[in-house]
Design a protein around this motif. Structure first.
Motif, PDB file in Angstrom:
ATOM      1  N   THR A  51      -2.016   5.594  11.983  1.00  0.00           N
ATOM      2  CA  THR A  51      -2.025   4.612  13.070  1.00  0.00           C
ATOM      3  C   THR A  51      -2.521   3.255  12.600  1.00  0.00           C
ATOM      4  N   ASP A  52      -3.670   3.232  11.935  1.00  0.00           N
ATOM      5  CA  ASP A  52      -4.214   1.954  11.492  1.00  0.00           C
ATOM      6  C   ASP A  52      -3.409   1.347  10.349  1.00  0.00           C
ATOM      7  N   MET A  84      -0.002  -3.074   8.494  1.00  0.00           N
ATOM      8  CA  MET A  84       1.316  -3.533   8.027  1.00  0.00           C
ATOM      9  C   MET A  84       1.855  -4.655   8.910  1.00  0.00           C
ATOM     10  N   LEU A  85       1.526  -4.629  10.190  1.00  0.00           N
ATOM     11  CA  LEU A  85       1.973  -5.699  11.075  1.00  0.00           C
ATOM     12  C   LEU A  85       1.373  -7.042  10.658  1.00  0.00           C
ATOM     13  N   GLY A  86       0.195  -7.007  10.033  1.00  0.00           N
ATOM     14  CA  GLY A  86      -0.458  -8.234   9.595  1.00  0.00           C
ATOM     15  C   GLY A  86       0.041  -8.763   8.266  1.00  0.00           C
ATOM     16  N   LEU A  87       0.879  -7.990   7.567  1.00  0.00           N
ATOM     17  CA  LEU A  87       1.419  -8.443   6.283  1.00  0.00           C
ATOM     18  C   LEU A  87       2.541  -9.441   6.545  1.00  0.00           C
ATOM     19  N   VAL A 137       4.027  -1.441  -0.530  1.00  0.00           N
ATOM     20  CA  VAL A 137       2.793  -1.559   0.246  1.00  0.00           C
ATOM     21  C   VAL A 137       2.659  -0.359   1.180  1.00  0.00           C
ATOM     22  N   GLU A 138       3.740   0.034   1.821  1.00  0.00           N
ATOM     23  CA  GLU A 138       3.707   1.185   2.724  1.00  0.00           C
ATOM     24  C   GLU A 138       3.389   2.484   1.981  1.00  0.00           C
ATOM     25  N   TYR A 139       3.754   2.572   0.716  1.00  0.00           N
ATOM     26  CA  TYR A 139       3.439   3.741  -0.107  1.00  0.00           C
ATOM     27  C   TYR A 139       1.970   3.711  -0.539  1.00  0.00           C
ATOM     28  N   GLU A 140       1.475   2.544  -0.903  1.00  0.00           N
ATOM     29  CA  GLU A 140       0.124   2.419  -1.445  1.00  0.00           C
ATOM     30  C   GLU A 140      -0.976   2.485  -0.381  1.00  0.00           C
ATOM     31  N   LEU A 141      -0.707   2.020   0.834  1.00  0.00           N
ATOM     32  CA  LEU A 141      -1.749   2.009   1.870  1.00  0.00           C
ATOM     33  C   LEU A 141      -2.308   3.403   2.173  1.00  0.00           C
ATOM     34  N   PRO A 142      -1.471   4.433   2.355  1.00  0.00           N
ATOM     35  CA  PRO A 142      -2.052   5.765   2.599  1.00  0.00           C
ATOM     36  C   PRO A 142      -2.903   6.266   1.432  1.00  0.00           C
TER      37      PRO A 142
END
Length: 174
Positions: A26-27, A32-35, A47-52
């Motif tokens: 969720t967070d 990601m919305l702030g990127l 970025v979507e792969y690295e964040l988790p």
């Protein structure tokens, strides 16, 4: 009917709660919305792969950091990382079935953890770990100098570490 499931110890419950927090996306969606994709010199998929990965690592790091002085730290940390290992094995198997790629997800987590810990150890005078984590995160995403990606990694790190700290302050472990 008799409950055959053994009651969890406080450390087991805390580790389970923190693991569930670590894999909740969720967070990550909010971060990601702030990127700023238009201005960011980075691939969104990376970025979507690295964040988790960063979130899982931050939860594990935060456990050790915020309760370094308590006797149950090792038990809680061990249970947490074992949950991460099991979860990673499932992702590894699913990835192999779906794509044929042989990616050891737990090894990826360990490699990233080493990068972040090494960077923090190389900068012991840094007042805020997020100042170190942000550029390392951006580097893992492919552009260490992209300020938007640095901020994205720092933001998730701060929010995640803060969530773990709040949880550990609220929960009563013995």
């Amino acid at each position: 009917m008799k409950n055959t499931e053994k009651e969890k110890t406080p450390s087991q419950q805390a580790a389970e709660d923190l693991f569930n927090f670590a894999i909740d996306r969720t967070d990550i969606k909010e971060v990601m919305l702030g990127l700023h994709e238009e201005e960011a010199d980075i691939k969104r998929n990376t970025v979507e792969y690295e964040l988790p990965l960063l979130k899982i690592i931050t939860v594990g790091w935060s456990i050790s950091y915020f309760i370094s002085h308590v006797p149950y730290k090792n038990e809680l940390s061990e249970i947490y990382w074992n949950s991460v290992r099991e979860f990673s094995q499932g992702l590894t198997e699913t990835t192999k079935l779906m794509t044929g790629a042989d990616v050891d997800y737990f090894q990826v987590v360990k490699d990233r953890l080493d990068i972040y810990v090494d960077a923090m150890n190389a900068n012991p005078d840094a007042k805020e770990p997020a100042v170190i984590i942000g550029p390392e995160f951006a580097g893992a995403c492919g552009n260490r100098d992209d300020v938007f990606t640095v901020m994205t990694g720092s933001r998730l790190f701060i929010a995640t570490a803060g969530g773990v700290k709040s949880y550990l302050e609220e929960v009563k472990l013995r």
